[in-house]
Scaffold this motif. Structure first.
Motif, PDB file in Angstrom:
ATOM      1  N   GLU A 278       0.806  -1.222   0.000  1.00 38.76           N
ATOM      2  CA  GLU A 278       0.000   0.000   0.000  1.00 38.76           C
ATOM      3  C   GLU A 278       0.839   1.272   0.000  1.00 38.76           C
ATOM      4  OE1 GLU A 278      -2.572  -0.308   3.370  1.00 38.76           O
ATOM      5  OE2 GLU A 278      -3.909  -1.787   2.418  1.00 38.76           O
ATOM      6  N   ARG A 279       2.016   1.225   0.669  1.00 36.89           N
ATOM      7  CA  ARG A 279       2.804   2.447   0.831  1.00 36.89           C
ATOM      8  C   ARG A 279       4.202   2.348   0.221  1.00 36.89           C
ATOM      9  NH1 ARG A 279       1.467   3.815   7.219  1.00 36.89           N
ATOM     10  NH2 ARG A 279      -0.815   3.606   7.064  1.00 36.89           N
ATOM     11  N   GLY A 280       4.556   1.159  -0.236  1.00 41.59           N
ATOM     12  CA  GLY A 280       5.862   0.992  -0.857  1.00 41.59           C
ATOM     13  C   GLY A 280       6.997   0.792   0.121  1.00 41.59           C
ATOM     14  N   SER A 281       6.694   0.703   1.418  1.00 46.48           N
ATOM     15  CA  SER A 281       7.747   0.476   2.405  1.00 46.48           C
ATOM     16  C   SER A 281       7.182  -0.334   3.566  1.00 46.48           C
ATOM     17  CB  SER A 281       8.313   1.804   2.924  1.00 46.48           C
ATOM     18  OG  SER A 281       7.317   2.531   3.617  1.00 46.48           O
ATOM     19  N   GLY A 282       8.054  -1.054   4.214  1.00 46.66           N
ATOM     20  CA  GLY A 282       7.668  -1.896   5.335  1.00 46.66           C
ATOM     21  C   GLY A 282       8.814  -2.807   5.687  1.00 46.66           C
ATOM     22  N   MET A 283       8.792  -3.340   6.889  1.00 49.48           N
ATOM     23  CA  MET A 283       9.884  -4.194   7.332  1.00 49.48           C
ATOM     24  C   MET A 283       9.940  -5.482   6.522  1.00 49.48           C
ATOM     25  SD  MET A 283      10.064  -3.889  11.506  1.00 49.48           S
ATOM     26  CE  MET A 283       8.324  -4.249  11.814  1.00 49.48           C
TER      27      MET A 283
END
Length: 306
Positions: free
Chosen positions: A246-251
């Motif tokens: 959804e946001r293009g970033s994550g762990m």
């Protein structure tokens, strides 16, 4: 070859509040009988502990809406997260214990302001407008800080809360006798051996203040448990996969493991005590705890009143 993101359960089916609501209402009826004749009894206080990632936010929202809209009970939801130490105090704590990885960041017992929580719960008994502490987890690049008291909302003057839901991942954890903690530390473990025994003992000692307060404050307790607490690793991975989509970033996978490892020692030490009953040995609290067990899909597999 890159491991594909695990499937995400995007629609959380609330099969827990239909179990929780009758339990809470039954305890409230008992509470009313005990306080019959009092003009303004203090709010009925429900502690809620849900393993991380189980859908606790969805459940708490449903409980509050049902109690308020259908049962006519003004309900306030407060998270223990809003009682974290200020940024400055957290830095001071970390500096005082530089080799204890459990307290370098907020989260573990010992990183909350228990006097602030005590004062808040005491103020609620007056049925007067009470400031509700607020914490901003995004402050200081994610290290977090308490918002200034001037920005804290007040409880309603015309409709003070009759029910308080106090939720948090460590609500209900009871400190272990030092010998029991030492015994567990010596057993096979997923994360306990990443920490020195004295560091775990320090956190355990801090936990005593939490339990001293809550054991005399909580009127009922709801525990959303998992068949296997290691499910939290997969649930967190699903949340981060959704963020990446959804946001293009994550762990990533390794980051998730390190993140969950940071708080998993508390699950290893204290979950069995919560399962046995947080009011174990407390006279007059029989039948005041509801335990709901969920499977890997977060669906309820069993429930019981303790």
């Amino acid at each position: 070859m890159e491991t594909p993101d695990p499937p995400l359960q995007s629609r959380v089916v609330d099969d827990k509040s239909p179990i929780c609501i009758p339990f809470i209402l039954s305890r409230i009826e008992e509470y009313k009988k005990q306080h019959a004749g009092e003009e303004n009894p203090r709010p009925f206080i429900v502690g809620l502990n849900g393993v991380q990632g189980v859908g606790k936010t969805t459940l708490v929202r449903a409980l509050a809406e049902t109690l308020q809209d259908r049962a006519g009970l003004p309900t306030l939801v407060v998270s223990i997260d809003d009682f974290y130490l200020t940024h400055a105090d957290q830095l001071a704590l970390a500096a005082a214990h530089p080799d204890n990885g459990l307290v370098q960041y907020r989260g573990e017992p010992g990183t909350h302001d228990i006097p602030l929580l005590t004062n808040f719960l005491t103020a609620l008994t007056t049925n007067k407008p009470t400031p509700i502490p607020q914490y901003d987890k995004s402050a200081f690049s994610g290290l977090g800080d308490r918002l200034p008291p001037s920005s804290w909302p007040l409880t309603s003057a015309t409709s003070p809360p009759r029910v308080l839901i106090l939720e948090g991942w460590c609500i209900g954890f009871r400190p272990l006798p030092p010998s029991d903690l030492t015994h567990q530390w010596r057993q096979p473990s997923r994360t306990l051996h990443q920490h020195k025994l004295e560091h775990l003992q320090w956190v355990n000692t801090q936990l005593a203040a939490y339990w001293t307060l809550l054991s005399r404050t909580l009127d009922a307790f709801v525990h959303i448990d998992a068949e296997d607490t290691e499910y939290v690793y997969g649930w967190r991975a699903e949340q981060e996969a959704q963020l990446r989509r959804e946001r293009g970033s994550g762990m990533g996978e390794e980051q998730v493991r390190r993140f969950v490892d940071a708080y998993y020692p508390a699950y290893e030490l204290y979950t069995e005590g919560v399962r046995r009953g947080v009011f174990e040995g407390v006279q007059g609290r029989e039948g005041c705890q509801l335990r709901i067990v969920v499977g890997r899909d977060r669906g309820v597999v069993e429930s019981m009143v303790i």
